[in-house]
Design an enzyme around this catalytic site. Structure first.
Site, mmCIF file in Angstrom:
data_model
loop_
_atom_site.group_PDB
_atom_site.id
_atom_site.type_symbol
_atom_site.label_atom_id
_atom_site.label_comp_id
_atom_site.label_asym_id
_atom_site.label_seq_id
_atom_site.Cartn_x
_atom_site.Cartn_y
_atom_site.Cartn_z
ATOM 1 N N ASP A 1 0.723 -1.080 0.010
ATOM 2 C CA ASP A 1 -0.014 -0.007 0.133
ATOM 3 C C ASP A 1 0.860 1.391 0.252
ATOM 4 O O ASP A 1 2.187 0.937 0.247
ATOM 5 C CB ASP A 1 -0.921 0.069 1.237
ATOM 6 N N ASP A 2 0.276 2.224 -0.373
ATOM 7 C CA ASP A 2 1.309 3.470 -0.314
ATOM 8 C C ASP A 2 1.497 3.993 1.157
ATOM 9 O O ASP A 2 2.543 4.433 1.255
ATOM 10 C CB ASP A 2 0.428 4.618 -1.299
ATOM 11 N N ASP B 1 -1.776 4.928 8.057
ATOM 12 C CA ASP B 1 -1.897 5.979 9.031
ATOM 13 C C ASP B 1 -2.675 5.696 10.225
ATOM 14 O O ASP B 1 -1.843 5.623 10.984
ATOM 15 C CB ASP B 1 -2.803 7.001 7.958
HETATM 16 O O1 LIG Z 1 -4.171 3.744 7.824
HETATM 17 P P1 LIG Z 1 -5.577 4.067 7.352
HETATM 18 O O2 LIG Z 1 -5.935 5.148 8.186
HETATM 19 O O3 LIG Z 1 -6.520 2.988 7.271
HETATM 20 O O4 LIG Z 1 -5.214 5.019 5.891
HETATM 21 C C1 LIG Z 1 -4.406 4.169 4.922
HETATM 22 C C2 LIG Z 1 -5.122 4.116 3.785
HETATM 23 O O5 LIG Z 1 -5.913 5.299 3.299
HETATM 24 C C3 LIG Z 1 -5.612 5.635 1.693
HETATM 25 O O6 LIG Z 1 -6.387 4.792 1.192
HETATM 26 P P2 LIG Z 1 -8.038 5.291 0.888
HETATM 27 O O7 LIG Z 1 -8.850 4.442 1.901
HETATM 28 O O8 LIG Z 1 -8.058 6.706 1.179
HETATM 29 O O9 LIG Z 1 -8.518 4.993 -0.407
HETATM 30 P P3 LIG Z 1 -7.879 4.914 -1.814
HETATM 31 O O10 LIG Z 1 -6.331 4.178 -1.740
HETATM 32 O O11 LIG Z 1 -8.639 4.266 -2.814
HETATM 33 O O12 LIG Z 1 -7.369 6.137 -2.187
HETATM 34 C C4 LIG Z 1 -4.054 4.762 1.692
HETATM 35 O O13 LIG Z 1 -4.035 4.607 0.045
HETATM 36 C C5 LIG Z 1 -4.238 3.591 2.594
HETATM 37 O O14 LIG Z 1 -4.798 2.563 1.842
HETATM 38 N N1 LIG Z 2 -3.346 10.888 0.564
HETATM 39 C C1 LIG Z 2 -3.542 10.488 1.673
HETATM 40 N N2 LIG Z 2 -4.488 9.535 2.151
HETATM 41 C C2 LIG Z 2 -4.431 9.146 3.458
HETATM 42 N N3 LIG Z 2 -5.228 8.329 3.902
HETATM 43 C C3 LIG Z 2 -5.066 8.282 5.137
HETATM 44 N N4 LIG Z 2 -3.905 9.064 5.560
HETATM 45 C C4 LIG Z 2 -3.653 9.615 4.288
HETATM 46 C C5 LIG Z 2 -2.714 10.589 4.119
HETATM 47 O O1 LIG Z 2 -1.921 11.221 4.846
HETATM 48 N N5 LIG Z 2 -2.451 11.080 2.491
HETATM 49 MG MG LIG Z 3 -5.704 3.055 -0.194
#
Ligand SMILES: O=P(O)(O)OC[C@H]1O[C@H](OP(=O)(O)OP(=O)(O)O)[C@H](O)[C@@H]1O
Ligand SMILES: Nc1nc2[nH]cnc2c(=O)[nH]1
Ligand SMILES: [Mg+2]
Length: 177
Positions: free
Chosen positions: A112-113, A116
């Protein structure tokens, strides 16, 4: 008079606005494409030898670009996805698994990127207990849930990813000639 569904939608809209306001107020850590590629390469080097991996599972959507960088560096052609949607509903942040890769993750890198709060990471750990779960960025609350990551980010900082931003004109500090 609003219906129950309409008031629920209003509540969700208000919460989204609060979240957007909170993000706007946060410190920003802006990531460029170059930085992401560099960090992705650093992470790839720690995943050698590549022969130990059956494939990569990207946590869509944020993990898609990092997964592409790992796949290229490690010459891994088997790339799957796990697709999770997070949304607010009735005061709880629920996660919906739209699509998942089969198996318990043995022999796979799950990427995952960022991590958080760790909410997404918990879901990933439950789905793929035997995988090596890695991210590029990690904030303190989620850090214990990943096997490896590259960059530490403070909890109160919002990571701005390159796919969410664009290049724009910036006013000079002074207009004096
Ligand atoms: O540790 P956390 O609080 O769960 O946050 C982390 C997640 O939040 C973002 O995804 P998001 O759910 O925003 O969806 P996306 O990847 O489709 O943009 C990010 O890519 C992680 O997967
Ligand atoms: N882009 C982005 N997405 C998130 N999802 C949860 N935390 C983050 C953050 O710091 N940046
Ligand atoms: Mg995500």
């Amino acid at each position: 008079m609003l219906t129950q569904e309409e008031s629920l939608q209003e509540e969700i809209k208000a919460k989204k606005q609060i979240k957007a306001d909170q993000i706007a107020e946060k410190q920003k850590y802006t990531v460029t494409w170059d930085m992401l590629q560099m960090y992705g390469r650093q992470l790839s080097a720690r995943l050698l030898p590549a022969s130990q991996w059956k494939g990569i599972i990207a946590v869509s959507r944020g993990g898609l670009v990092p997964a592409a960088i790992l796949a290229r560096e490690l010459s891994i052609r088997y790339v799957d996805t796990v697709c999770i949607s997070s949304y607010d509903h009735n005061h709880q942040r629920e996660k919906l698994i739209l699509k998942q890769a089969q198996g318990d993750g043995e022999g796979f890198i799950v990427i995952d990127d960022l991590v958080d709060t760790g909410g997404t990471a918990h879901t990933i750990r439950d789905l793929y207990p035997k995988a090596r779960f890695v991210t590029i960025f990690a904030k303190p609350a989620g850090k214990p849930l990943v096997d490896d990551y590259v960059i530490d980010i403070p909890q109160d900082t919002w990571i701005e990813q390159p796919w969410d931003t664009g290049i724009s004109f910036v006013q000079p500090l002074s207009d004096n000639k």
